[in-house]
Design an enzyme around this catalytic site. Structure first.
Site, PDB file in Angstrom:
ATOM      1  N   CYS A  53      97.742  -9.314  92.427  1.00 11.08           N
ATOM      2  CA  CYS A  53      98.467 -10.213  93.043  1.00 11.08           C
ATOM      3  C   CYS A  53      98.998 -11.440  91.758  1.00 11.08           C
ATOM      4  O   CYS A  53      98.125 -12.252  90.989  1.00 11.08           O
ATOM      5  CB  CYS A  53      98.089 -11.995  93.855  1.00 11.08           C
ATOM      6  SG  CYS A  53      98.906 -13.281  94.271  1.00 11.08           S
ATOM      7  N   ASP A  60      94.970  -6.951  94.434  1.00  9.80           N
ATOM      8  CA  ASP A  60      95.537  -6.358  95.545  1.00  9.80           C
ATOM      9  C   ASP A  60      95.286  -5.022  95.804  1.00  9.80           C
ATOM     10  O   ASP A  60      95.245  -3.974  94.720  1.00  9.80           O
ATOM     11  CB  ASP A  60      97.167  -6.366  95.511  1.00  9.80           C
ATOM     12  CG  ASP A  60      97.647  -7.758  95.684  1.00  9.80           C
ATOM     13  OD1 ASP A  60      97.073  -8.421  96.964  1.00  9.80           O
ATOM     14  OD2 ASP A  60      98.221  -8.450  95.337  1.00  9.80           O
TER      15      ASP A  60
END
Length: 155
Positions: A53, A60
């Site tokens: 992120c 992620d």
């Protein structure tokens, strides 16, 4: 074209290769398509894709499915794996990662057609699925569903 000619310019296949520090530094390689006169589909699946992120630095996770109909070039799979792995320390939003991968492959390969589905796992309680394709799916090629179910959580 002989195999030695097809593979002559590859720099990563068949030898140890370090993970690139970033997607920009990653070297995506291509080989001439030995079946260039035949229209067919190719699928790559990366069920453990990771990036960061850009705001929090938290990891992620996504399941990527890349389908393409090659023209004159094929992507060399080891270089694709290294390119995708280079995102694990790269901060970008889900949409940017997914579309950037699709655009880079289109730029490298000039395929008849390409699509990428990025099926991102939830962060903050919301999964994000991102899709990019270069145009309508070709009618003369069998293209199976990408096979990734919508996120349902525990329910």
């Amino acid at each position: 074209m002989s195999k030695s000619e097809i593979y002559a310019n590859l720099t990563q296949l068949g030898q140890p290769s370090a993970i690139p520090a970033s997607p920009e530094e990653a070297v995506l390689e291509r080989v001439p398509n030995p079946q260039a006169g035949v229209r067919y589909g190719v699928r790559f699946t990366a069920p453990e894709f990771t990036s960061l992120c850009p705001m929090t630095g938290q990891p992620d996770f996504a399941h990527l499915v890349i389908d393409y109909v090659p023209d004159g070039w094929l992507v060399e799979s080891k270089s694709l794996k290294l390119y995708l792995t280079s995102f694990r320390n790269h901060g970008a939003f889900h949409e940017d990662c997914t579309v950037a991968i699709g655009l880079r492959l289109v730029d490298l390969l000039a395929p008849h057609w390409l699509r990428i589905g990025g099926y991102w796992y939830p962060r903050g309680g919301m999964p994000i699925d991102v899709f990019y394709q270069t145009g309508p799916a070709p009618a003369d090629i069998w293209l199976p569903d990408q096979g990734v179910s919508p996120y349902r959580g525990r329910g």
